[in-house]
Design a protein around this motif. Structure first.
Motif, mmCIF file in Angstrom:
data_model
loop_
_atom_site.group_PDB
_atom_site.id
_atom_site.type_symbol
_atom_site.label_atom_id
_atom_site.label_comp_id
_atom_site.label_asym_id
_atom_site.label_seq_id
_atom_site.Cartn_x
_atom_site.Cartn_y
_atom_site.Cartn_z
ATOM 1 N N LEU A 401 -3.654 4.487 5.932
ATOM 2 C CA LEU A 401 -4.641 3.732 5.303
ATOM 3 C C LEU A 401 -4.169 3.357 4.053
ATOM 4 O O LEU A 401 -3.862 2.306 3.245
ATOM 5 N N PRO A 402 -2.564 4.544 3.758
ATOM 6 C CA PRO A 402 -1.766 3.891 3.452
ATOM 7 C C PRO A 402 -0.730 2.718 4.192
ATOM 8 O O PRO A 402 -0.772 2.193 2.516
ATOM 9 N N GLY A 403 -0.121 2.611 4.371
ATOM 10 C CA GLY A 403 0.001 2.005 5.334
ATOM 11 C C GLY A 403 -0.537 0.642 5.001
ATOM 12 O O GLY A 403 0.389 -1.033 4.731
ATOM 13 N N ALA A 404 -1.547 0.587 5.442
ATOM 14 C CA ALA A 404 -2.104 -0.894 5.280
ATOM 15 C C ALA A 404 -2.239 -1.512 3.485
ATOM 16 O O ALA A 404 -2.135 -2.635 3.675
ATOM 17 N N TYR A 405 -2.427 -0.584 3.066
ATOM 18 C CA TYR A 405 -2.958 -0.919 1.395
ATOM 19 C C TYR A 405 -1.614 -1.755 0.875
ATOM 20 O O TYR A 405 -1.231 -2.796 0.377
ATOM 21 N N ILE A 406 -0.220 -0.353 1.091
ATOM 22 C CA ILE A 406 0.686 -1.167 0.811
ATOM 23 C C ILE A 406 1.335 -2.307 1.315
ATOM 24 O O ILE A 406 1.817 -3.293 0.510
ATOM 25 N N GLY A 407 1.192 -2.540 2.461
ATOM 26 C CA GLY A 407 1.329 -3.650 3.151
ATOM 27 C C GLY A 407 0.660 -4.773 2.723
ATOM 28 O O GLY A 407 1.081 -6.308 2.664
ATOM 29 N N GLY A 415 0.501 -8.121 6.411
ATOM 30 C CA GLY A 415 1.072 -6.754 5.742
ATOM 31 C C GLY A 415 0.801 -5.617 6.191
ATOM 32 O O GLY A 415 0.795 -4.981 5.988
ATOM 33 N N LEU A 416 -1.261 -5.740 5.800
ATOM 34 C CA LEU A 416 -2.434 -4.856 6.570
ATOM 35 C C LEU A 416 -1.842 -4.483 7.507
ATOM 36 O O LEU A 416 -2.005 -3.631 8.211
ATOM 37 N N PHE A 417 -1.746 -5.751 8.386
ATOM 38 C CA PHE A 417 -1.861 -5.571 9.415
ATOM 39 C C PHE A 417 -0.312 -4.982 10.644
ATOM 40 O O PHE A 417 -0.762 -4.085 10.937
#
Length: 457
Positions: A401-407, A415-417
């Motif tokens: 979730l943090p990776g998806a949000y930051i991306g 970026g989310l993917f």
């Protein structure tokens, strides 16, 4: 029954392959079961399809109870069978099935009388609510029928037999597919029942699966016996110790998906539609890993019960490495057909493009996602369900979730993917290193107590 299926002595690669292949067919039948239901209901119109879509999170939440009990049963039974405690295994299996039925029946009774307020809360409209009632009234009354085959199949798999549960699942799926059009649209003397007919078709298929599971458990595997009031509470506590965190773990995945959907909604309907379609593709792409995960638990549990931790952890690490290499191969094969595959799920070019983006980014990380799946199964086999839950939460809420949000913040949908993929990889690397640490800890000479128990249980 002990080592009837070679879990304790046959070559590890052979055992895991032989157990996994039938599981794949069983899981494909479950996917087809859902697709067939959705297809025939879609023919009733948009309102019926919307109504059945509203039911998915509720039915999944109720089924999480049985899935959790199934994990607890499989783990505890595998340990007892490995120790040669067949009578204790039969008693535990019986008490586990009773527990599952009581829990699901209690929840479904509450659900039956709260259909309207619950689904209004979920956003159902005055047009879909009557259809939801037609479906869910039957579903709530009959869902206890599914408990026995779901939990019972977990007990059968604990013996090392994955072929029989797969046959039962395929049979149930075929019966449901045959009855769906007859009961939904009517045939001969059978009236048109609409969406309610789909629920009745499911109930009949569940009854057939129940009878088949009961026959195997009673006649062949001797895993059903008279309940013991003396041991009932103790066995329930043992199963729930593992089953409760496992049920929560199962529930985390759709919750995470819902949060990602919320993030994607800021980029428009096309992004949400693309992610929904990609999730259906994902369920097919990782079906081998899901199957291997299900068989790893009884494999490790039996070997731990037989005081053979080296063999248990060899199976775990082999499964982790297979996960990475196999899914990498699947990803390489997917790239040339990704655009064509995306076009199957939508005629909208923007949706197609986003599905294609997902398919050339996220599946590269599925193997590392599989590492966490194997680790969770292994921790359950070690009777460390809270550690298993913690690792699931770490993957989803620390990495994904943090990776998806930051991306998404910096690079939008792409970026989310990418954030999801990076989260999977980071979690998988950490999971593999932790698996090595577990092997070192549990294969030392003092890891097994004189009574055959694993230190740390």
């Amino acid at each position: 029954m002990q080592d009837k299926h070679g879990l304790l002595t046959a070559p590890i690669r052979h055992v895991l392959r032989r157990m996994t292949i039938p599981m794949i067919f069983g899981m494909v039948s479950i996917l087809m079961f859902n697709l067939v239901d959705t297809f025939f209901i879609s023919l009733l119109g948009t309102q019926a399809l919307a109504a059945i879509s509203f039911t998915f999170p509720v039915t999944f939440a109720v089924n999480c109870i049985t899935m959790g009990i199934g994990v607890g049963l499989s783990t505890c039974l595998g340990r007892l069978i490995g120790q040669g405690e067949i009578k204790s295994a039969a008693r535990l299996s019986t008490h586990g099935l009773i527990l599952a039925v009581l829990l699901v029946a209690s929840v479904s009774l509450i659900g039956f009388f709260t259909i309207n307020p619950l689904f209004v809360l979920l956003g159902a409209t005055s047009k879909t609510l009557p259809l939801i009632n037609q479906y869910m009234q039957v579903w709530y009354l009959t869902i206890p029928l599914l408990v026995i085959p779901m939990a019972g199949n977990s007990a059968i798999r604990a013996t090392g037999d994955t072929k029989t549960p797969a046959i039962i699942m395929v049979m149930a799926g075929a019966i449901n597919g045959l009855l769906d059009p007859i009961l939904i649209f009517g045939y001969g003397p059978i009236p048109e029942l609409g969406i309610q007919g789909a629920a009745i078709a499911s109930a009949i298929s569940w009854m057939c699966a129940l009878l088949a599971s009961f026959y195997i458990l009673i006649k062949r595997d001797k895993l059903i016996t008279s309940p013991s009031q003396q041991h009932l509470g103790q066995d329930w506590a043992t199963i729930l110790k593992i089953g409760t965190p496992a049920a929560i773990t199962n529930a985390m995945t759709p919750i995470t998906g819902a949060i990602i959907m919320m993030i994607l909604s800021s980029f428009g309907t096309a992004a949400v539609a693309a992610y929904g379609a990609a999730q259906r593709i994902e369920s097919i792409l990782i079906i081998v890993l899901m199957s291997l995960t299900s068989v790893l638990t009884p494999f490790m549990a039996q070997n731990l019960g037989a005081k053979n931790p080296h063999r248990s952890f060899a199976g775990m690490l082999l499964s982790m490495r297979f996960s990475i290499l196999f899914q990498l191969l699947i990803f390489i094969m997917l790239i040339p057909i990704s655009l064509s595959l995306a076009s199957i799920f939508s005629s909208d070019h923007s949706v197609q493009h986003m599905i294609w983006l997902y398919l050339i980014i996220v599946p590269a990380s599925y193997g590392f996602q599989g590492v966490i799946m194997m680790l969770v199964s292994s921790l359950n086999a070690l009777h460390q369900p809270m550690k298993a839950l913690q690792w699931s939460l770490v993957r989803l809420f620390i990495f994904i979730l943090p990776g998806a949000y930051i991306g998404s913040y910096f690079y939008h949908v792409e970026g989310l993917f990418a954030g999801i993929a990076i989260g999977n990889i980071a979690g998988g690397v950490g999971g593999y290193l932790y698996g090595l640490k577990l092997r070192k800890k549990y294969t030392t000479p003092d890891a097994i107590t004189p009574r055959g128990e694993i230190n740390g249980d």
